[in-house]
Design a protein around this motif. Structure first.
Motif, PDB file in Angstrom:
ATOM      1  N   SER A 156       0.521  -1.334   0.083  1.00 28.94           N
ATOM      2  CA  SER A 156       0.115   0.400  -0.575  1.00 28.94           C
ATOM      3  C   SER A 156       0.341   1.627  -0.118  1.00 28.94           C
ATOM      4  O   SER A 156       0.293   2.138   0.049  1.00 28.94           O
ATOM      5  CB  SER A 156      -0.977   0.043   1.302  1.00 28.94           C
ATOM      6  OG  SER A 156       0.126  -0.059   2.200  1.00 28.94           O
ATOM      7  N   ASN A 157       2.032   0.985   0.520  1.00 30.69           N
ATOM      8  CA  ASN A 157       2.897   2.239  -0.567  1.00 30.69           C
ATOM      9  C   ASN A 157       2.908   2.802  -1.158  1.00 30.69           C
ATOM     10  O   ASN A 157       2.618   2.151  -2.066  1.00 30.69           O
ATOM     11  CB  ASN A 157       4.571   1.959  -0.061  1.00 30.69           C
ATOM     12  CG  ASN A 157       4.730   1.952   1.391  1.00 30.69           C
ATOM     13  OD1 ASN A 157       4.621   2.528   2.838  1.00 30.69           O
ATOM     14  ND2 ASN A 157       4.428   0.067   1.817  1.00 30.69           N
ATOM     15  N   THR A 158       2.701   4.095  -1.455  1.00 28.24           N
ATOM     16  CA  THR A 158       3.401   5.293  -2.632  1.00 28.24           C
ATOM     17  C   THR A 158       3.731   4.786  -3.729  1.00 28.24           C
ATOM     18  O   THR A 158       4.846   4.713  -3.697  1.00 28.24           O
ATOM     19  CB  THR A 158       2.834   6.418  -2.544  1.00 28.24           C
ATOM     20  OG1 THR A 158       1.956   6.384  -1.206  1.00 28.24           O
ATOM     21  CG2 THR A 158       2.535   7.490  -3.626  1.00 28.24           C
ATOM     22  N   THR A 159       3.633   4.744  -5.015  1.00 25.82           N
ATOM     23  CA  THR A 159       4.469   4.758  -6.016  1.00 25.82           C
ATOM     24  C   THR A 159       4.282   6.283  -6.694  1.00 25.82           C
ATOM     25  O   THR A 159       3.050   6.853  -7.281  1.00 25.82           O
ATOM     26  CB  THR A 159       3.544   3.347  -7.510  1.00 25.82           C
ATOM     27  OG1 THR A 159       3.349   2.481  -6.714  1.00 25.82           O
ATOM     28  CG2 THR A 159       4.386   3.551  -8.846  1.00 25.82           C
ATOM     29  N   PHE A 160       5.502   6.816  -6.723  1.00 23.06           N
ATOM     30  CA  PHE A 160       5.927   8.163  -7.229  1.00 23.06           C
ATOM     31  C   PHE A 160       5.876   8.282  -8.957  1.00 23.06           C
ATOM     32  O   PHE A 160       7.232   7.887  -9.102  1.00 23.06           O
ATOM     33  CB  PHE A 160       7.205   8.749  -6.054  1.00 23.06           C
ATOM     34  CG  PHE A 160       5.901   8.371  -5.146  1.00 23.06           C
ATOM     35  CD1 PHE A 160       5.023   9.924  -4.668  1.00 23.06           C
ATOM     36  CD2 PHE A 160       6.793   8.150  -3.792  1.00 23.06           C
ATOM     37  CE1 PHE A 160       5.238  10.173  -3.445  1.00 23.06           C
ATOM     38  CE2 PHE A 160       6.030   7.800  -2.985  1.00 23.06           C
ATOM     39  CZ  PHE A 160       5.829   8.900  -2.297  1.00 23.06           C
TER      40      PHE A 160
END
Length: 938
Positions: A276-280
């Motif tokens: 669930s960590n952001t993909t930048f």
């Protein structure tokens, strides 16, 4: 690092991030119509600026809590896995962290992607020019044709007899038109455009692979110059390296992928930890909502944060200008969400088509379901695109909708909706149904915009910061989107050129131009053709200034004045390489040389750390070179050279304390140290942390040995060093054993050091100087073994690094990309994808923070560290009148500071290292007095 200090900081940030709401009136008298839709309520909740989401600022919780330090400081290690932290807390404050002393550390699709053709990473071919479909920003602002309805008209277009484009993965069977998807894609190269439209049972990337094959014959090599991406041999690793199939980090959602996986790229949050960590992608950040947020969504959340929600750290009174210590963007703000009513707690996230510049995030209602949303994630993408297969679309927002307008169709087959959120930002939603029928999206609440059941097609979302003019530009490119990207490049004389080419798919793909966002360092190096395709649309990136929308399928960048003549001798921008020293300087150097030549390279390199071992080998190689070539006394260094080769043989024979192993899970060569359970052993090498740092030192040392003694360049020795190059900086995209360019990010213009560690703030890099060292090392190794492509690639990387570091990391007073109240720090410290923190992983002393961007001092240092920058940094921080005078610094960092001073004041640096009674404790274990004297004298 003081864990108590960080805990108090996290508690403060948690209080700042606690949700506060207030009510704002909404014009409720407007009818709920197909044209203008307001939420069916008289109030909309608006989150006050800066209060939604959370701010992960504890470095100990970033999953990369280890960093080299010449002074042997302790580092922090976790007692609990950060991935197990409470996702609802601002930083999982339940975790327990201690500071521990570790003195022993001190002394399937990748093969088909870019097959010879597209970007030609594998073959060295690349497009020389790319048409833009006669599309210019001026053309985009033209008045719509009479066939296009105005906003005052509400028109439903019947489906055309035959559909020329659709963009989702097929579902049930090829015989069912409702479930069959046709993908139209294009690859533009060498002035030609090749279009393919096929039905496929996989995502649209399979069609791109077909297109790449078709396009191969039309792609010509770049005119003139040395191609920088000629692959090394792609055979097995040396037999001394054993193979393991049990890496401690599991692959989540990519279990069936057997080809090399990019471990250090922007999208690893898709398959690490909680997923669930952001993909930048820049400027957008995407994260699996996973049931969180006001909308309680299970879709893919899209965030774009303006500066008003950025949190700033405390100011530092010890630095002139009182800059803030850090700034951080909030995590988990869900401006818009691509979801479907079928996505619930059983939703599965998988990652597909994991490529150097892109990956596909796939959401399915449950494992094995044929229903899916495929979201291509491409660096710099202008729209966030979801390809739907047999689902009921649900566009959501946790920031809340306050208004939605059903707008005029930009083209037949594309339906458009204009969205206003409660934070007053404007967004555009484009729906392209596979069946060509009006999807009739309805706003049913503050958080939900619902589409038809059983729908297949494409939905695109973009933020519009530029009003009507921006809207027309977005309309002009709506319907097409990037799927993949490739890089090509060449060096001719002292000029390097490289191109990023994007493969696109979508509606009327051959006639519709692609829109992508470029970062400031791209814009600064664009050639004239690419520069003319820039638009007036800009959006803030998280840590690299404003991104600019550019029209066209290829960007071409130029890097002049590359250091092609730079060798192992000291180098300066004004004088070039100093291949000879004065007799007086030679005498001083040869007089002090025995002290370091007589040290034991065997003992200093026989360590349980690839990092420190590599530093020792590189140090001794530099000493030997200095005495041999610059001092003019080969006989004095002959014994040390032999000892160096003997010590190096330990690693080539793989008999060091922690031998290397080939990891057959993620595909790479890693230290065996962490297979015992300590993920932080050797700074996380087993987890792919810092490979360009660790292996760069070995490559540098080997380059020197090979030049001093060409007989050392046996097949075994060359293969072992080339293995390290392939692992950290591979030039081939079709290598079955290693991914392409693991560390260096050709989009960002620098490397990422973080490997397989889950991180809320994304990838990061702390030591720009060691990043530069790796590029320099492969340049010199290429020169040593006669690999012109590798040497040219190193030169081009150095040119790109000089520009990107100037723009983002090494901040001169006129820097335009970092916040004005941060620039006085002079260096970023650690730059993450989501935050910048003027600190290190091993301590907050100013000499640590600045010095980790200096070491090792090599000929390339003066190339990327401009004299103006060094002068500003020295005068502000380390001059005798500054708050932290270099003269008062103790330990190995003192030598680092004075060696760096040689870039602007070689006389003072020389006097420091040449003084009688010199204190060798001021020399870092990875450096030498002999080389520092030569560096200052040159």
């Amino acid at each position: 690092m003081a864990s108590k200090q960080w805990t108090s900081s996290a508690l403060l940030m948690w209080l700042l991030a606690a949700e506060r709401v207030y009510s704002a009136p909404v014009t409720s008298s407007a009818p709920f119509t197909e044209k203008t839709q307001y939420p069916p309520t008289t109030e909309a909740r608006i989150l006050a600026p800066g209060t939604q989401g959370f701010y992960p600022t504890q470095l100990e919780r970033e999953g990369h809590p280890w960093k080299p330090t010449p002074t042997g400081l302790p580092y922090a290690t976790p007692h609990t896995d950060p991935a197990q932290s409470d996702p609802e807390s601002p930083w999982g404050l339940d975790g327990v962290w201690d500071t521990l002393d570790h003195p022993e550390q001190v002394p399937d699709h990748l093969l088909s992607f870019l097959i010879p053709g597209f970007g030609a990473i594998a073959s060295g071919q690349a497009p020389s020019s790319v048409p833009v479909s006669a599309y210019t920003p001026a053309a985009a602002t033209a008045t719509p044709s009479s066939a296009t309805p105005s906003e005052d008209q509400v028109t439903t277009h019947d489906a055309p007899t035959s559909t020329t484009s659709a963009h989702t993965k097929p579902t049930a069977s090829a015989s069912s038109s409702a479930s069959q998807t046709t993908v139209s894609s294009t690859l533009v190269s060498s002035g030609t455009s090749t279009t393919s439209s096929t039905s496929t049972s996989d995502t649209s990337h399979s069609d791109i692979s077909t297109t790449l094959s078709v396009a191969q014959s039309s792609v010509t090599p770049m005119s003139g110059g040395q191609d920088v991406f000629v692959p090394l041999a792609t055979g097995p690793v040396p037999q001394t390296i054993s193979v393991r199939n049990d890496h401690p980090v599991p692959k989540k959602g990519i279990e069936t992928v057997t080809t090399p996986i990019e471990t250090n790229k922007f999208y690893s949050g898709l398959f690490l930890g909680s997923q669930s960590n952001t993909t930048f992608t820049h400027p957008y950040g995407l994260a699996w909502a996973k049931g969180s947020g006001n909308a309680g969504s299970w879709g893919m959340a899209i965030a774009h944060n303006e500066v008003n929600v950025v949190a700033n750290g405390p100011t530092n009174a010890n630095i002139p200008g009182n800059p803030i210590q850090y700034y951080v963007n909030p995590i988990a703000i869900q401006h818009m969400i691509l979801s479907a009513t079928e996505l619930t707690s059983s939703t599965e996230l998988t990652a597909e088509n994991l490529l150097p510049f892109s990956a596909d995030a796939v959401l399915k209602p449950s494992s094995g379901s044929s229903q899916r949303i495929t979201i291509p994630l491409v660096q710099g993408m202008g729209y966030v695109t979801g390809m739907y297969t047999n689902l009921q679309p649900l566009i959501q927002s946790s920031v809340f909708f306050t208004k939605l307008v059903t707008a005029a169709q930009p083209r037949v087959g594309i339906w458009k909706y204009k969205v206003t959120l409660a934070d007053q930002t404007s967004w555009l939603v484009y729906a392209i149904p596979q069946d060509g029928k009006d999807p009739d999206f309805r706003l049913e609440s503050n958080s939900n915009l619902r589409g038809p059941q059983g729908w297949s097609g494409t939905i695109q979302i973009t933020k519009n910061p530029a009003g009507d003019s921006g809207e027309k530009l977005f309309d002009g490119s709506a319907g097409v989107f990037a799927l993949e990207a490739a890089v090509s490049g060449s060096v001719q004389d002292r000029t390097g050129t490289y191109s990023l080419s994007f493969a696109k798919a979508g509606n009327k793909v051959q006639d519709t131009p692609l829109m992508m966002y470029a970062l400031p360092h791209h814009v600064a190096s664009f050639d004239e053709t690419t520069k003319n395709r820039m638009t007036s649309i800009t959006l803030r990136s998280t840590t690299k200034g404003n991104a600019t929308a550019v029209v066209g399928e290829t960007w071409s960048m130029v890097e002049p004045d590359l250091p092609t003549t730079m060798g192992f001798a000291p180098w300066s921008a004004s004088s070039g390489s100093a291949n000879s020293l004065s007799a007086a300087a030679q005498k001083v150097i040869l007089d002090v040389a025995p002290t370091e030549l007589n040290q034991s390279v065997d003992q200093q390199s026989n360590l349980n750390s690839m990092y420190y071992s590599g530093k020792a080998l590189s140090k001794f190689a530099t000493i030997v070179y200095t005495v041999n070539k610059l001092g003019g006394n080969p006989s004095l260094s002959a014994t040390a050279l032999q000892d160096l080769k003997t010590a190096f043989a330990r690693f080539i024979d793989n008999k060091q304390q922690f031998p290397l192993v080939y990891d057959n899970v993620w595909k790479g060569v890693v230290s065996s140290a962490s297979y015992g359970g300590d993920s932080g052993a050797d700074f996380g090498n087993t987890y792919y942390n810092d490979h360009h740092f660790h292996y760069g030192y070995f490559i540098h040392a080997a380059a020197i040995i090979g030049q001093l003694d060409p007989s050392w360049l046996t097949a075994a020795n060359k293969d072992w060093i080339n293995m390290l190059v392939r692992d950290a900086g591979n030039s081939a995209a079709n290598d079955p054993y290693f991914p392409f360019s693991r560390a260096f990010d050709w989009f960002h213009g620098h490397s990422w050091a973080k490997g397989l560690f889950e991180s809320f703030d994304g990838k990061d890099e702390e030591s720009t100087s060691e990043d530069t060292m790796f590029a320099y090392a492969i340049k010199m190794w290429g020169q040593t073994i006669g690999d012109a492509s590798m040497e040219a690639r190193g030169n081009l990387m150095l040119g790109i690094l000089r520009r990107s570091l100037h723009n983002y990391f090494l901040m001169e007073s006129d820097n335009k990309n970092q916040p004005e109240n941060f620039i006085a720090n002079k260096v970023t410290g650690i730059l993450f994808e989501n935050k910048v923190d003027h600190t290190t992983y091993f301590g907050n002393n100013l000499e640590y923070i600045q010095g980790i961007h200096m070491l090792p001092l090599l000929p390339s240092s003066a190339f990327v560290r401009s004299q103006n920058f060094v002068r500003e940094e020295w005068n502000a921080l380390f001059a005798d009148t500054a708050t932290t005078p270099a003269s008062g610094v103790t330990g190995g960092w003192k030598g680092v500071l004075y060696a760096n001073l040689a870039i602007i004041d070689p006389a003072s640096a020389w006097n420091f290292f040449a003084q009688s009674g010199f204190d060798y404790s001021s020399i870092d274990g990875g450096a030498s007095r002999v080389w520092y004297l030569a560096y200052a004298a040159g």
